[in-house]
Design a protein around this motif. Structure first.
Motif, PDB file in Angstrom:
ATOM      1  N   LEU A  80       0.856  -1.194   0.000  1.00 46.76           N
ATOM      2  CA  LEU A  80       0.000   0.000   0.000  1.00 46.76           C
ATOM      3  C   LEU A  80       0.887   1.237   0.000  1.00 46.76           C
ATOM      4  CD1 LEU A  80      -2.670  -1.235   2.579  1.00 46.76           C
ATOM      5  CD2 LEU A  80      -2.756  -1.300   0.081  1.00 46.76           C
ATOM      6  N   ASN A  81       1.345   1.586  -1.193  1.00 43.48           N
ATOM      7  CA  ASN A  81       2.229   2.738  -1.337  1.00 43.48           C
ATOM      8  C   ASN A  81       1.834   3.536  -2.583  1.00 43.48           C
ATOM      9  OD1 ASN A  81       3.289   1.292  -3.567  1.00 43.48           O
ATOM     10  ND2 ASN A  81       4.800   0.282  -2.250  1.00 43.48           N
ATOM     11  N   LEU A  86      -4.426   5.139  -8.998  1.00 44.66           N
ATOM     12  CA  LEU A  86      -4.998   6.342  -8.394  1.00 44.66           C
ATOM     13  C   LEU A  86      -6.250   6.052  -7.558  1.00 44.66           C
ATOM     14  CD1 LEU A  86      -5.114   9.471  -8.167  1.00 44.66           C
ATOM     15  CD2 LEU A  86      -6.545   9.437 -10.226  1.00 44.66           C
ATOM     16  N   MET A  87      -7.148   5.209  -8.071  1.00 41.18           N
ATOM     17  CA  MET A  87      -8.411   4.949  -7.374  1.00 41.18           C
ATOM     18  C   MET A  87      -8.179   4.332  -5.997  1.00 41.18           C
ATOM     19  SD  MET A  87     -11.153   5.899  -9.026  1.00 41.18           S
ATOM     20  CE  MET A  87     -12.441   4.839  -8.418  1.00 41.18           C
ATOM     21  N   GLU A  88      -7.210   3.428  -5.905  1.00 40.82           N
ATOM     22  CA  GLU A  88      -6.933   2.780  -4.621  1.00 40.82           C
ATOM     23  C   GLU A  88      -6.220   3.742  -3.665  1.00 40.82           C
ATOM     24  OE1 GLU A  88      -8.772   0.168  -6.800  1.00 40.82           O
ATOM     25  OE2 GLU A  88      -6.901   1.021  -7.575  1.00 40.82           O
ATOM     26  N   ARG A  89      -5.347   4.580  -4.217  1.00 42.37           N
ATOM     27  CA  ARG A  89      -4.705   5.597  -3.369  1.00 42.37           C
ATOM     28  C   ARG A  89      -5.764   6.531  -2.791  1.00 42.37           C
ATOM     29  NH1 ARG A  89      -0.706   8.198  -7.393  1.00 42.37           N
ATOM     30  NH2 ARG A  89      -0.753   9.863  -5.811  1.00 42.37           N
ATOM     31  N   TRP A  90      -6.754   6.894  -3.614  1.00 42.36           N
ATOM     32  CA  TRP A  90      -7.839   7.757  -3.136  1.00 42.36           C
ATOM     33  C   TRP A  90      -8.660   7.052  -2.058  1.00 42.36           C
ATOM     34  CZ3 TRP A  90     -13.058   6.486  -3.775  1.00 42.36           C
ATOM     35  CH2 TRP A  90     -13.964   7.444  -3.290  1.00 42.36           C
ATOM     36  N   ARG A 149      -5.774  -6.877  -8.159  1.00 39.27           N
ATOM     37  CA  ARG A 149      -5.167  -7.181  -6.847  1.00 39.27           C
ATOM     38  C   ARG A 149      -5.220  -5.954  -5.942  1.00 39.27           C
ATOM     39  NH1 ARG A 149       0.616  -8.865  -7.806  1.00 39.27           N
ATOM     40  NH2 ARG A 149       0.596  -9.145  -5.531  1.00 39.27           N
ATOM     41  N   ALA A 150      -4.944  -4.774  -6.518  1.00 37.48           N
ATOM     42  CA  ALA A 150      -4.994  -3.538  -5.726  1.00 37.48           C
ATOM     43  C   ALA A 150      -6.413  -3.275  -5.235  1.00 37.48           C
ATOM     44  CB  ALA A 150      -4.496  -2.367  -6.564  1.00 37.48           C
ATOM     45  N   CYS A 151      -7.395  -3.526  -6.101  1.00 37.82           N
ATOM     46  CA  CYS A 151      -8.801  -3.334  -5.733  1.00 37.82           C
ATOM     47  C   CYS A 151      -9.177  -4.240  -4.560  1.00 37.82           C
ATOM     48  CB  CYS A 151      -9.689  -3.620  -6.939  1.00 37.82           C
ATOM     49  SG  CYS A 151     -11.454  -3.561  -6.582  1.00 37.82           S
TER      50      CYS A 151
END
Length: 232
Positions: A80-81, A86-90, A149-151
């Motif tokens: 988590l970096n 962008l969507m996951e960072r948001w 995977r990020a989602c």
């Protein structure tokens, strides 16, 4: 509801047991948690129905997370970096913002503030936006792709926090959701609120997604007009 005191002689009393029998005790808990206890408490059918609708939305959010995270394993988790999309960072940024509000509210017994912030997040940020945007990636991308995977990693963090934050207000519902996901676990009520890293604060992602949502609102509005006119 009209601000009158409950009175047996008038016949306008509402018994908690009857609310629980007809709607379930969790809806009564939500009703009380969302009340401004500094004022006189009002109670009536409209408020009970509103509480029921709020409950359904919260339960459906947990249910969606459970479905989306089925089979999720640690090997699938991504760091988590700032390499996240962008969507996951948001989404992590929103969790960071929400964590501060919820903790402060619980520390000062402002349950209404905590609940309102959580409900708004579930309805406006998750259901109406993030889930709608990401469902194609979630359903169609290959399991090994970074975006999917990020989602799933981000939704795992959402599930972890929602079950913890809502546990004091919806003890039965959160216990059910937690044990469905982690049947070997003892209880959601033996957890503490997960720590939310300061590194999740991401003003740039917040500003970029705000622009994206403005543009999206214009596009979806135009699509609705086209649907009504049978163009699409």
């Amino acid at each position: 509801e009209k601000g009158m005191k409950m009175s047996k002689s008038i016949g306008n009393t509402i018994e908690p047991q009857k609310i629980a029998e007809q709607n379930g005790i969790e809806i009564l808990r939500l009703l009380i948690a969302s009340a401004e206890y500094g004022d006189e408490l009002r109670l009536g059918k409209i408020m009970i129905d509103q509480s029921g609708e709020m409950y359904r939305k919260l339960r459906n959010t947990l249910r969606y997370c459970l479905g989306s995270l089925k089979g999720f394993e640690e090997s699938e988790r991504v760091p988590l970096n700032h390499d996240l999309p962008l969507m996951e960072r948001w989404l992590l940024h929103r969790l960071w913002q929400l964590d501060r509000v919820v903790r402060q509210a619980f520390d000062t017994y402002q349950f209404r503030v905590a609940l309102s912030a959580i409900v708004e997040f579930c309805n406006v940020d998750l259901s109406a936006f993030y889930v709608d945007v990401r469902k194609d990636a979630l359903y169609c991308d290959a399991p090994t792709t970074l975006r999917r995977r990020a989602c799933r990693t981000a939704l795992d963090e959402v599930f972890s926090r929602l079950t913890a934050w809502l546990a004091p207000i919806l003890p039965f519902t959160t216990e059910e959701a937690w044990l469905i996901r982690f049947p070997e676990s003892v209880s959601v009520h033996l957890r503490t609120f997960p720590e939310t890293p300061a590194s999740w604060e991401d003003d740039f992602a917040g500003e970029e997604v705000a622009k994206l949502r403005e543009a999206r609102a214009v596009v979806t509005g135009a699509l609705e007009v086209a649907r009504r006119e049978k163009t699409i």
